[in-house]
Design an enzyme around this catalytic site. Structure first.
Site, PDB file in Angstrom:
ATOM      1  CE  LYS A 297      -4.001  -0.245   2.527  1.00 36.22           C
ATOM      2  NZ  LYS A 297      -4.723  -0.462   3.822  1.00 36.22           N
TER       3      LYS A 297
HETATM    4  C1  E4P Z   1      -8.141  -0.419   4.297  1.00 41.78           C
HETATM    5  O1  E4P Z   1      -7.381  -0.720   3.412  1.00 41.78           O
HETATM    6  C2  E4P Z   1      -8.206   0.936   4.879  1.00 41.78           C
HETATM    7  O2  E4P Z   1      -6.965   1.303   5.396  1.00 41.78           O
HETATM    8  C3  E4P Z   1      -9.289   0.985   5.938  1.00 41.78           C
HETATM    9  O3  E4P Z   1     -10.456   0.429   5.391  1.00 41.78           O
HETATM   10  C4  E4P Z   1      -9.547   2.377   6.479  1.00 41.78           C
HETATM   11  O4  E4P Z   1     -10.671   2.357   7.314  1.00 41.78           O
HETATM   12  P1  E4P Z   1     -11.082   3.533   8.306  1.00 41.78           P
HETATM   13  O5  E4P Z   1     -11.502   4.721   7.509  1.00 41.78           O
HETATM   14  O6  E4P Z   1     -12.209   2.973   9.110  1.00 41.78           O
HETATM   15  O7  E4P Z   1      -9.867   3.830   9.152  1.00 41.78           O
END
Ligand code: E4P
Length: 287
Positions: free
Chosen positions: A113
């Protein structure tokens, strides 16, 4: 068991392998997992250690992340596991790339990521040329998704995900699910090399509507996947309609996918805020 009419891949959004194990047991399948610095900072073993006043060194915290990812990977050997590089507003593409290459070597099924900012896109371009798979995170606009498409052109199917964060848009009163609809619509004009991963899911309706829209992947927290399992893994059909409540619509834009990625306006306040939150949660673990 995976419903026969389910086209979307289902990922768990979390940093605790015991949740992975339980969800596999409850659903009878799981296609992958997404992690991020905040989720790792909430891992129960990390919490216990911090509560005992024993913060990590920089090396130790990466070792801890690697161990968590190794355990998740052993539970999901055929799944895709997203692992996020450290990035704050000053992190350079070269640093992200170096960390991403290290993380990619941890497990055979990693997806790295990178944030959807200029340095993150530069890092992703390089990462793909080194054979890595990438997941472009903190996406809040159609323009950012267009830039991801353009920056990763030529990549193999499965090598690129884009993660629009719908819940954080909802939190601001905007209809985050519109962004999923808009990006899927825009990508129909493309070659299909970027897969849409609906992220920041807050409710079972986010999950159900993402399935109905045909998102390639949805990642959802433990509680939402458990609820979906308890309801018998429903896959919505034509009868399903998503209640937007008082959320403000995000209109679709006519954006050509043919430009160079640097020509798109990829700035967004929530991307900047998201970087700040991820980096401060990560830094809170380090002495
Ligand atoms: C997943 O890849 C993301 O980092 C995650 O869904 C973010 O979620 P949040 O907005 O609840 O922190």
């Amino acid at each position: 068991m995976r419903p026969v009419n389910l086209k979307t891949r289902i990922f768990l959004d979390g940093g605790d392998p015991s949740e992975t194990k339980e969800i596999i047991g409850r659903l009878g399948f799981l296609d992958g997992q997404t992690t991020n610095p905040t989720l790792i900072s909430k891992n129960p073993a990390a919490r216990r250690r911090i509560e005992q006043g024993k913060k990590f060194s920089k090396e130790e915290v990466l070792d801890f992340y690697r161990d968590v990812v190794l355990e998740i990977s052993s539970l999901l050997p055929r799944g895709s596991i997203s692992v996020e590089v450290y990035a704050d507003a000053s992190t350079k593409a070269e640093e992200m790339l170096q960390e991403g290459r290290e993380m990619f070597s941890w497990i055979p099924n990693a997806q790295i990521k990178f944030p959807t900012i200029s340095e993150g896109l530069k890092a992703a371009e390089q990462a793909l040329s080194h054979g890595l798979r990438v997941n472009m995170t903190l996406c809040f606009t159609q323009e950012q998704a267009a830039a991801v498409y353009a920056a990763t052109k030529g990549a193999k199917k499965g090598a690129v995900f884009v993660s629009p964060f719908i819940g954080r848009l909802d939190d601001k009163g905007e209809n985050g699910m519109d962004l999923i609809y808009n990006i899927i619509g825009m990508y129909r004009e493309g070659d299909g090399h970027v897969e849409v991963l609906t992220a920041s899911v807050r409710s079972i309706d986010h999950l159900l509507y993402a399935l109905k829209l045909g998102s390639d992947i949805v990642t959802a927290p433990f509680g939402i996947l458990r609820e979906w399992g308890d309801r018998g893994l429903p896959v919505p059909g034509d009868e399903y309609s998503y209640d937007t409540g008082s959320l403000k619509a995000i209109p679709i834009k006519d954006i050509a996918l043919t430009k160079d990625w640097s020509a798109y306006d990829i700035s967004h306040g929530l991307t900047d805020k998201g970087l700040e939150r991820f980096s401060s949660d990560w830094n809170s673990l380090i002495a």
